[in-house]
Design an enzyme around this catalytic site. Structure first.
Site, PDB file in Angstrom:
ATOM      1  N   ASP A  65     -43.461 -24.768 141.250  1.00 43.39           N
ATOM      2  CA  ASP A  65     -42.722 -23.891 142.145  1.00 43.39           C
ATOM      3  C   ASP A  65     -43.654 -22.986 142.941  1.00 43.39           C
ATOM      4  OD1 ASP A  65     -40.206 -23.506 143.148  1.00 43.39           O
ATOM      5  OD2 ASP A  65     -39.660 -21.915 141.757  1.00 43.39           O
ATOM      6  N   GLU A  82     -53.922 -18.116 142.301  1.00 43.51           N
ATOM      7  CA  GLU A  82     -53.246 -19.064 143.188  1.00 43.51           C
ATOM      8  C   GLU A  82     -53.109 -20.361 142.408  1.00 43.51           C
ATOM      9  OE1 GLU A  82     -51.014 -19.875 145.842  1.00 43.51           O
ATOM     10  OE2 GLU A  82     -52.232 -18.236 146.668  1.00 43.51           O
ATOM     11  N   GLU A 110     -41.927   0.209 139.082  1.00 43.53           N
ATOM     12  CA  GLU A 110     -42.654   0.830 137.984  1.00 43.53           C
ATOM     13  C   GLU A 110     -41.708   1.401 136.935  1.00 43.53           C
ATOM     14  OE1 GLU A 110     -46.674   1.212 138.165  1.00 43.53           O
ATOM     15  OE2 GLU A 110     -45.479  -0.569 138.513  1.00 43.53           O
ATOM     16  N   TYR A 126     -49.442  -3.054 130.447  1.00 40.54           N
ATOM     17  CA  TYR A 126     -49.034  -4.452 130.615  1.00 40.54           C
ATOM     18  C   TYR A 126     -49.669  -5.060 131.853  1.00 40.54           C
ATOM     19  CZ  TYR A 126     -45.413  -4.563 134.339  1.00 40.54           C
ATOM     20  OH  TYR A 126     -44.730  -4.561 135.536  1.00 40.54           O
ATOM     21  N   GLU A 179     -42.379  -6.989 131.840  1.00 34.55           N
ATOM     22  CA  GLU A 179     -41.727  -6.832 133.128  1.00 34.55           C
ATOM     23  C   GLU A 179     -40.245  -7.203 133.093  1.00 34.55           C
ATOM     24  OE1 GLU A 179     -44.231  -6.853 136.724  1.00 34.55           O
ATOM     25  OE2 GLU A 179     -43.032  -8.594 137.282  1.00 34.55           O
ATOM     26  N   TYR A 187     -34.849  -5.797 134.349  1.00 33.11           N
ATOM     27  CA  TYR A 187     -33.449  -6.195 134.256  1.00 33.11           C
ATOM     28  C   TYR A 187     -32.579  -5.120 133.603  1.00 33.11           C
ATOM     29  CZ  TYR A 187     -35.215 -10.800 135.559  1.00 33.11           C
ATOM     30  OH  TYR A 187     -35.812 -11.844 136.224  1.00 33.11           O
ATOM     31  N   HIS A 216     -47.447 -11.452 149.677  1.00 32.13           N
ATOM     32  CA  HIS A 216     -46.103 -11.740 149.185  1.00 32.13           C
ATOM     33  C   HIS A 216     -45.395 -10.412 148.958  1.00 32.13           C
ATOM     34  CE1 HIS A 216     -47.440 -15.852 147.306  1.00 32.13           C
ATOM     35  NE2 HIS A 216     -47.697 -15.742 148.586  1.00 32.13           N
ATOM     36  N   TYR A 249     -40.983 -17.781 150.405  1.00 33.39           N
ATOM     37  CA  TYR A 249     -41.731 -18.941 149.909  1.00 33.39           C
ATOM     38  C   TYR A 249     -41.107 -19.544 148.649  1.00 33.39           C
ATOM     39  CZ  TYR A 249     -43.935 -16.640 145.871  1.00 33.39           C
ATOM     40  OH  TYR A 249     -44.168 -16.030 144.660  1.00 33.39           O
ATOM     41  N   ARG A 250     -40.171 -18.838 148.042  1.00 30.40           N
ATOM     42  CA  ARG A 250     -39.381 -19.349 146.927  1.00 30.40           C
ATOM     43  C   ARG A 250     -37.989 -18.756 147.047  1.00 30.40           C
ATOM     44  NH1 ARG A 250     -42.592 -18.149 141.375  1.00 30.40           N
ATOM     45  NH2 ARG A 250     -41.015 -19.525 140.460  1.00 30.40           N
ATOM     46  N   ARG A 297     -32.493 -30.065 145.710  1.00 31.15           N
ATOM     47  CA  ARG A 297     -33.574 -29.125 145.375  1.00 31.15           C
ATOM     48  C   ARG A 297     -34.398 -28.826 146.615  1.00 31.15           C
ATOM     49  NH1 ARG A 297     -36.970 -30.114 140.072  1.00 31.15           N
ATOM     50  NH2 ARG A 297     -35.446 -28.647 139.219  1.00 31.15           N
TER      51      ARG A 297
END
Length: 517
Positions: free
Chosen positions: A167, A177, A286, A367, A380, A384, A436, A473-474, A512
């Site tokens: 992906d 990368e 953060e 982290y 991370e 959520y 990004h 890009y995704r 897809r």
């Protein structure tokens, strides 16, 4: 094996045909490796996108353990025209998780193909199957005392290198990368044949994991973000662990500092003074890294007021922008590059430089330091918890690494998000020359009205950014057709031509990345 009356079936496949297909899958894999019960399918329906679960409910899940089984499954799917949705570890949170792209597709779960096939400590290469996780690979390197380090995405321990690379995910070390560091794939094609890319097709050749190109067209990229084959092995390069890794942070107090930050960092990245992808994280990103919840500060709906965001900064020592980077090498190399970095920050005159010694074990520095040092963690996922409710969709436009792009993008995104009642939770990742901009649209999936607003918000973000010349890009599977349109009709027709040639029955992951025959 028989279907039950309530069972979802692939589109256009009647009950009798599907029952025969399931029986054939069971003969190849073992009946207990063909999952059709509601309880067994539940983990493959836990989406985080702002669409109904039913839109992505699988009809069955197949658990394969060998390449030969994958080939047999593909053959059966061709016979009955069964659409197959392959996954590796199935942890693609925020981009679709383990659910199929469309209702009724059969999931081919490769997580039990989890062998680490080879680690070469001298050439610093690895060859793994798709079910291998970063945690498993990290533990293997530690157990065998290999002085090598991994690069992985942020919530890394349960993700895997094959799925993330396919992906085109990125990481936080000098090898961040990931597709660039991939070398050699084994792919089961839609006709059941096995293709090895690069040097892998040469009998007895030993250069499969060290020379990417082979002879003729380089094909590896065709199998990333596509549905042209099923990757069953992948080679990639590992980074030798350097004598010194020096993580550091730079804290900036003002939202408008973002342009200066990128102009400061870009020349250091291009010159490889800072060799890893640099993260520039906003305040609320953060906050997630500190495991804060929005409800800790207010219980009203909508976007978080500026005054509350500023209070969070004061309470937890966070900047408006928080830069994370690291230096790698011998003590002498790190000392020289550290001097270059500190002089650049001093000339800029706006940021506060923070070393690992000064930060100690505090979060989110700790982290971030682990990620840049090749140590997997799950910290991370605290993002959520910010709003709660299980809704997350990643919006990830790409641009040139220019400061002028950043302020513009933050303003565009914040305006759209706040209009729909959501927060700007974002970070920039500065590559060599690209940037990004990763934004997590967080919302409550248990609230139908909020889910509707989140869907509209994401669609608007795509429209507004595309109007300014930015594309992602995704993207999650619910929006993959929409994003494919952004890249123009010529590219799409080339993709369709390849799909028709390689998969004439259209069995592999129909839709897809917007690709169909």
């Amino acid at each position: 094996m028989k279907t039950t009356p309530h069972q979802v079936r692939p589109q256009g496949i009647d009950a009798a045909t599907f029952s025969r297909a399931l029986a054939d899958f069971g003969a190849v894999l073992g009946a207990d490796q063909v999952l059709t019960s509601t309880a067994h399918l539940r983990p493959y329906t836990k989406i985080m996108m702002a669409v109904e679960t039913e839109a992505h409910r699988p009809s069955a899940v197949l658990l394969a353990t060998t390449v030969e089984q994958v080939q047999a499954v593909v053959s059966i799917c061709n016979r009955y025209r069964i659409p197959l949705w392959p996954i590796s570890t199935g942890r693609n949170f925020g981009y679709g998780s383990a659910a199929p792209g469309e209702r009724g597709q059969v999931v081919l779960d490769l997580r039990r193909m989890n062998r680490i096939l080879e680690i070469d400590p001298e050439l610093c290469t690895a060859l793994v199957e798709p079910g291998v996780t970063y945690q498993q690979l990290y533990d293997h390197l530690q157990e065998h005392e290999r002085p090598l380090m991994l690069s992985f995405s942020a919530p890394s321990a349960i993700a895997g290198p094959v799925g993330n690379t396919l992906d085109r995910g990125v990481g936080y070390t000098p090898y961040g990368e990931h597709f660039l560091m991939q070398c050699g794939m084994e792919v089961v094609l839609a006709n059941g044949e096995v293709l090895r890319t690069g040097m892998g097709g040469v009998e007895g050749d030993r250069a499969w994991q060290v020379f990417k190109w082979g002879y003729g067209p380089t094909l590896d990229g065709l199998f990333t973000q596509s549905n042209y084959g099923i990757c069953t092995k992948m080679g990639f390069w590992l980074m030798p662990r350097p004598p010194v890794i020096k993580p550091f942070s730079i804290r900036y107090a003002d939202d408008t500092d973002i342009a200066d930050i990128v102009e400061l960092l870009r020349p250091l990245r291009i010159a490889q003074v800072i060799p890893n992808a640099v993260v520039i994280a906003g305040t609320l990103w953060e906050a997630g890294g500190c495991n804060l919840r929005r409800s800790d500060y207010l219980d009203t709906p909508g976007s978080t007021p500026r005054a509350v965001i500023e209070q969070i900064r004061r309470d937890h020592g966070l900047g408006a922008w928080n830069v994370y980077a690291a230096l790698y090498g011998t003590p002498e190399q790190v000392e020289v590059n550290w001097r270059i970095v500190t002089e650049a920050v001093e000339r800029n005159g706006r940021g506060t430089l923070i070393t690992a010694e000064e930060a100690g074990q505090t979060q989110p520095f700790q982290y971030r330091a682990e990620l840049m040092s090749g140590i997997p963690n799950l910290q991370e996922f605290g993002l959520y918890n910010w709003r709660g409710g299980g809704g997350s969709m990643w919006f990830a436009p790409v641009s040139q690494a220019r400061g002028s792009e950043c302020g513009k993008q933050v303003e565009l995104a914040t305006t759209v998000l706040e209009h729909h009642g959501f927060d700007y939770v974002g970070e920039f990742i500065v590559g060599w020359r690209d940037m990004h901009h990763v934004i997590d649209l967080l919302y409550d999936r248990s609230d139908p009205e909020e889910m509707r607003r989140a869907h509209d918000c994401f669609a608007t973000l795509l429209d507004v950014f595309e109007a300014e010349g930015y594309a992602v890009y995704r993207v999650n599977t619910a929006f993959q057709e929409r994003v494919a349109q952004s890249y123009g009709p010529v590219k799409r027709e080339v993709e369709r031509t390849l799909k028709r040639a390689l998969d004439p029955n259209g069995i592999l992951a129909p839709g897809r990345c917007g690709i169909r025959g």
